[in-house]
Motif scaffolding. Structure first.
Motif, PDB file in Angstrom:
ATOM      1  N   LYS A 194       0.838  -1.198   0.000  1.00 53.70           N
ATOM      2  CA  LYS A 194       0.000   0.000   0.000  1.00 53.70           C
ATOM      3  C   LYS A 194       0.879   1.257   0.000  1.00 53.70           C
ATOM      4  N   GLY A 208      -5.008  -7.195  -3.481  1.00 48.76           N
ATOM      5  CA  GLY A 208      -6.272  -7.927  -3.442  1.00 48.76           C
ATOM      6  C   GLY A 208      -6.072  -9.427  -3.384  1.00 48.76           C
ATOM      7  N   THR A 246      -4.755 -10.426   0.111  1.00 46.31           N
ATOM      8  CA  THR A 246      -5.823 -10.250   1.101  1.00 46.31           C
ATOM      9  C   THR A 246      -6.860 -11.363   0.995  1.00 46.31           C
ATOM     10  N   GLU A 247      -7.297 -11.657  -0.226  1.00 50.92           N
ATOM     11  CA  GLU A 247      -8.306 -12.694  -0.446  1.00 50.92           C
ATOM     12  C   GLU A 247      -7.811 -14.061  -0.011  1.00 50.92           C
ATOM     13  N   TYR A 295     -16.288  -8.872   4.356  1.00 54.35           N
ATOM     14  CA  TYR A 295     -15.572  -7.660   3.978  1.00 54.35           C
ATOM     15  C   TYR A 295     -15.266  -7.666   2.477  1.00 54.35           C
ATOM     16  N   LEU A 298     -12.716  -5.639  -0.522  1.00 51.26           N
ATOM     17  CA  LEU A 298     -11.587  -4.754  -0.796  1.00 51.26           C
ATOM     18  C   LEU A 298     -12.031  -3.738  -1.840  1.00 51.26           C
ATOM     19  N   ILE A 318      -6.944   2.318  -0.591  1.00 53.19           N
ATOM     20  CA  ILE A 318      -7.323   0.921  -0.818  1.00 53.19           C
ATOM     21  C   ILE A 318      -7.596   0.333   0.555  1.00 53.19           C
ATOM     22  N   THR A 333     -10.251  -2.375   3.200  1.00 50.87           N
ATOM     23  CA  THR A 333     -11.280  -3.401   3.336  1.00 50.87           C
ATOM     24  C   THR A 333     -12.406  -2.818   4.169  1.00 50.87           C
TER      25      THR A 333
END
Length: 219
Positions: free
Chosen positions: A41, A64, A67-68, A168, A170, A195, A197
């Motif tokens: 980020k 993304g 995170t996923e 949640y 993103l 960016i 969540t």
């Protein structure tokens, strides 16, 4: 490093899904993933024109994907821990090796689940105790019945506030947003280019008003 981390996470997830059993993971896995996401980020915000550059788009996709994948690892492990808790409650065989593979936070969750199920069973099946609120909760329920029901003894205990949990999403913020309270009880102050969540319900509202873009990625 990005490819190595993401590949490692995806392979770990694949192994979990195929084995169906709780597996060992490194204690610092979640910490490392969070630190890496924050680093990416920062890289994104350091770009001169992140919204228009190819590098910015690639960073969004990378953030993304990591995170996923981490969220899915958590979900799979949580389902497996729930299965282990049910097995123990029902007196079925419990593999102690799997129990030793839980992280400290997972172990705490597992023990709370066991206790909650035991309390609920004692209350409903054996009628020996009232779960999660004692006599006050039971009295409150009786007081809601039709006229003629005896008045409850004592003052019903106030319910313990619980944070609302929701899936949640993103999202990529496309314009500044005034501070608001999310479905998870947190206060969000968002600016264009962020960016983040967000609880899915909040993310949907922002996307409907073209304030945010939901980053939906295929695994």
């Amino acid at each position: 490093m990005a490819a190595n981390l993401l590949e490692k996470l995806r392979q770990m997830l694949l192994d979990m899904q195929h084995s169906g059993r709780l597996s060992h993971i490194e204690p610092g896995l979640y910490d490392d993933a969070r630190a890496y996401i924050e680093k990416r980020k920062t890289d994104y915000y350091d770009l001169k024109n992140p919204l228009e550059s190819r590098a910015g788009g690639l960073l969004i996709e990378e953030i993304g994907s990591v995170t996923e994948t981490v969220q899915e690892i958590f979900s799979v492990r949580t389902r497996q821990i729930l299965d282990l808790a049910y097995q123990q409650i029902e007196g079925q065989y419990f593999d102690k090796d799997e129990g030793r593979k839980m992280l400290p936070e997972e172990r705490a969750m597992y023990e709370r689940i066991i206790n909650a199920i035991e309390e609920c069973r004692e209350a409903l099946v054996h009628g020996e105790a009232a779960p999660f609120g004692g006599d006050g909760a039971a009295a409150g329920a009786r007081g809601d019945e039709a006229d003629g029901t005896p008045e409850p003894r004592g003052t019903p205990a106030a319910p313990v506030p619980r944070s609302i949990r929701s899936p949640y999403a993103l999202v990529h913020i496309r314009s500044d947003v005034e501070s608001f309270m999310g479905m998870d009880g947190r206060t969000y102050v968002l600016k264009m280019g962020d960016i983040v969540t967000l609880p899915e319900n909040n993310a949907d509202v922002l996307c409907e008003h073209d304030i945010a873009l939901n980053i939906r990625l295929n695994k």
